[in-house]
Design a protein around this motif. Structure first.
Motif, mmCIF file in Angstrom:
data_model
loop_
_atom_site.group_PDB
_atom_site.id
_atom_site.type_symbol
_atom_site.label_atom_id
_atom_site.label_comp_id
_atom_site.label_asym_id
_atom_site.label_seq_id
_atom_site.Cartn_x
_atom_site.Cartn_y
_atom_site.Cartn_z
ATOM 1 N N TYR A 105 8.530 -12.415 7.431
ATOM 2 C CA TYR A 105 8.036 -11.431 8.392
ATOM 3 C C TYR A 105 6.542 -11.600 8.644
ATOM 4 O O TYR A 105 6.051 -11.278 9.739
ATOM 5 N N TRP A 149 6.382 -14.360 11.241
ATOM 6 C CA TRP A 149 6.772 -13.816 12.546
ATOM 7 C C TRP A 149 5.686 -12.898 13.097
ATOM 8 O O TRP A 149 5.479 -12.832 14.314
ATOM 9 N N GLY A 150 4.991 -12.191 12.214
ATOM 10 C CA GLY A 150 3.931 -11.299 12.672
ATOM 11 C C GLY A 150 2.682 -12.024 13.120
ATOM 12 O O GLY A 150 1.947 -11.540 13.995
ATOM 13 N N TYR A 152 9.327 -4.888 19.566
ATOM 14 C CA TYR A 152 9.988 -5.030 18.259
ATOM 15 C C TYR A 152 9.910 -3.747 17.442
ATOM 16 O O TYR A 152 10.685 -3.566 16.508
ATOM 17 N N PHE A 166 13.613 -16.145 5.369
ATOM 18 C CA PHE A 166 14.395 -14.923 5.516
ATOM 19 C C PHE A 166 15.752 -15.068 4.838
ATOM 20 O O PHE A 166 16.230 -14.142 4.176
ATOM 21 N N GLN A 197 11.008 -5.506 7.820
ATOM 22 C CA GLN A 197 11.057 -5.957 9.208
ATOM 23 C C GLN A 197 9.932 -5.370 10.049
ATOM 24 O O GLN A 197 9.559 -5.940 11.074
ATOM 25 N N TYR A 198 9.370 -4.235 9.620
ATOM 26 C CA TYR A 198 8.286 -3.627 10.387
ATOM 27 C C TYR A 198 6.958 -4.350 10.197
ATOM 28 O O TYR A 198 5.992 -4.084 10.928
ATOM 29 N N ALA A 204 6.319 -7.449 10.870
ATOM 30 C CA ALA A 204 6.052 -8.338 12.005
ATOM 31 C C ALA A 204 5.395 -7.602 13.171
ATOM 32 O O ALA A 204 4.313 -8.004 13.627
ATOM 33 N N PRO A 245 17.344 -11.089 12.529
ATOM 34 C CA PRO A 245 15.984 -11.377 12.924
ATOM 35 C C PRO A 245 15.717 -12.871 12.999
ATOM 36 O O PRO A 245 14.581 -13.285 13.010
ATOM 37 N N ARG A 281 13.132 -14.270 15.663
ATOM 38 C CA ARG A 281 11.908 -13.563 15.936
ATOM 39 C C ARG A 281 10.944 -14.487 16.662
ATOM 40 O O ARG A 281 10.988 -15.691 16.505
#
Length: 348
Positions: free
Chosen positions: A20, A23-24, A109, A233, A249-250, A252, A344, A347
């Protein structure tokens, strides 16, 4: 065994943070590919992702699934739909980042879980708990506030949220593992993407061979940027509870949001803050309800296991594999279904 379990959970958490986190932070990567346009970047991402995944599958010799997929037209059709939807998601995200809309992209997202729940109600006739209804209503109010603030609906956010939610809905019916899924979808994307790149080259609009070796290497690295977070992941999904993944997940969109404000310097007028605050309130309600429900379910199952254990004669064997999973809180590999590994997996 307990020490081994804790070690596995630590490894899972580290992989989850890595997935994540990457992805972020990916908004930092797409601007490096300029002067390539979003379409060219997207096409390279499709082509190089397939190359990388194909090499990985050759190394581990996992090809049996491909023949089975080709013998199932309905399943192949669903994979094609998934490939089309994720193409839209990838393309819009790359364009948004390179056009100065990182904050709006992050919003997509943030609201994705709310859109997923709404689609479950509308399409799958799922029933929501009161807190979930409150979260969805709050999310809808947030979109209205942001529409007033922007002067128009937040189209980028809505497109990203609905395309990714649709992708997740389709993937629940496909039943392919993470790497296999990426291979199947990029195989479908490959010929159109390669054709577009060849067309760009024929018209002198390709940057792959005109901007130097460094630029070409970065374009080829889009495959790595796509595949590595997916691998991390997958390693996390089989080692930590899904409730933990739900919280991770938050990371990202939080990273993307902070990058948009602090690094890219995007404006945040009061009405936009108000809209984001409502979204975060909705997600807080959703997360609290999910954790509360998970704890209640775990307690109920633990009570059932205790009662069942009292009725089992000594020496009759250990608890079933699924029972031990509930007791330990660590999902076993076969319990992390493909839809959980893939949700995800694409992403931005």
């Amino acid at each position: 065994m307990a020490g081994s379990s804790r070690s596995e959970q630590r490894i899972g958490l580290l992989n989850g943070f890595a997935a994540y986190g990457m992805w972020g932070l990916v908004p930092l990567f797409w601007p490096l590919l300029k002067p390539s346009g979003a379409g060219e970047i997207l096409a390279h991402r499709m082509v190089w992702s397939l190359v990388l995944v194909a090499v990985a599958l050759l190394v581990v010799r996992r090809w049996a699934w491909a023949g089975e997929l080709l013998r199932q037209p309905r399943k192949l059709g669903l994979v094609t739909v998934a490939a089309a939807v994720i193409t839209v998601n990838w393309g819009v995200y790359i364009w948004a980042v390179n056009s100065g809309h990182v904050v709006e992209a992050s919003l997509g997202y943030f609201i994705n879980p709310l859109v997923t729940i709404a689609m479950g109600v509308l399409l799958l006739k799922e029933r929501l708990r009161p807190v979930q209804w409150a979260a969805v209503g709050t999310g809808f109010a947030a979109v209205l506030v942001l529409t007033v603030g922007y002067g128009q609906p937040p189209w980028i956010s809505l497109c990203l949220a609905f395309s990714f939610a649709t992708y997740g809905l389709v993937k629940k019916k496909v039943n392919l593992g993470g790497v296999e899924s990426l291979a199947a979808e990029t195989a479908i994307q490959f010929l159109p993407a390669l054709g577009y790149l060849l067309w760009l080259g024929a018209h002198g609009d390709s940057t792959f061979t005109t901007e130097g070796a460094g630029h070409a290497t970065l374009l080829a690295a889009t495959g790595v940027v796509t595949a590595i977070p997916l691998v991390c992941f997958g390693a996390a999904a089989i080692r930590v509870p899904l409730s933990t993944l739900g919280l991770l997940q938050y990371l990202a969109p939080v990273f993307q949001f902070l990058l948009g404000i602090l690094y890219f310097g995007e404006a945040m007028p009061p009405e936009r803050w108000a809209g984001f605050a409502l979204v975060w309130l909705a997600l807080t309600l959703l997360t609290w309800d999910a954790l509360r429900t998970a704890r209640r379910t775990a307690r109920a199952l633990r009570t059932q296991l205790d009662r069942a254990g009292a009725d089992v004669p000594p020496g009759s064997g250990s608890l079933p594999r699924e029972s031990r999973t509930v007791a330990s809180g660590v999902p076993l590999p076969e319990q992390a279904g493909p839809e959980q590994l893939d949700a995800p997996a694409r992403r931005p």
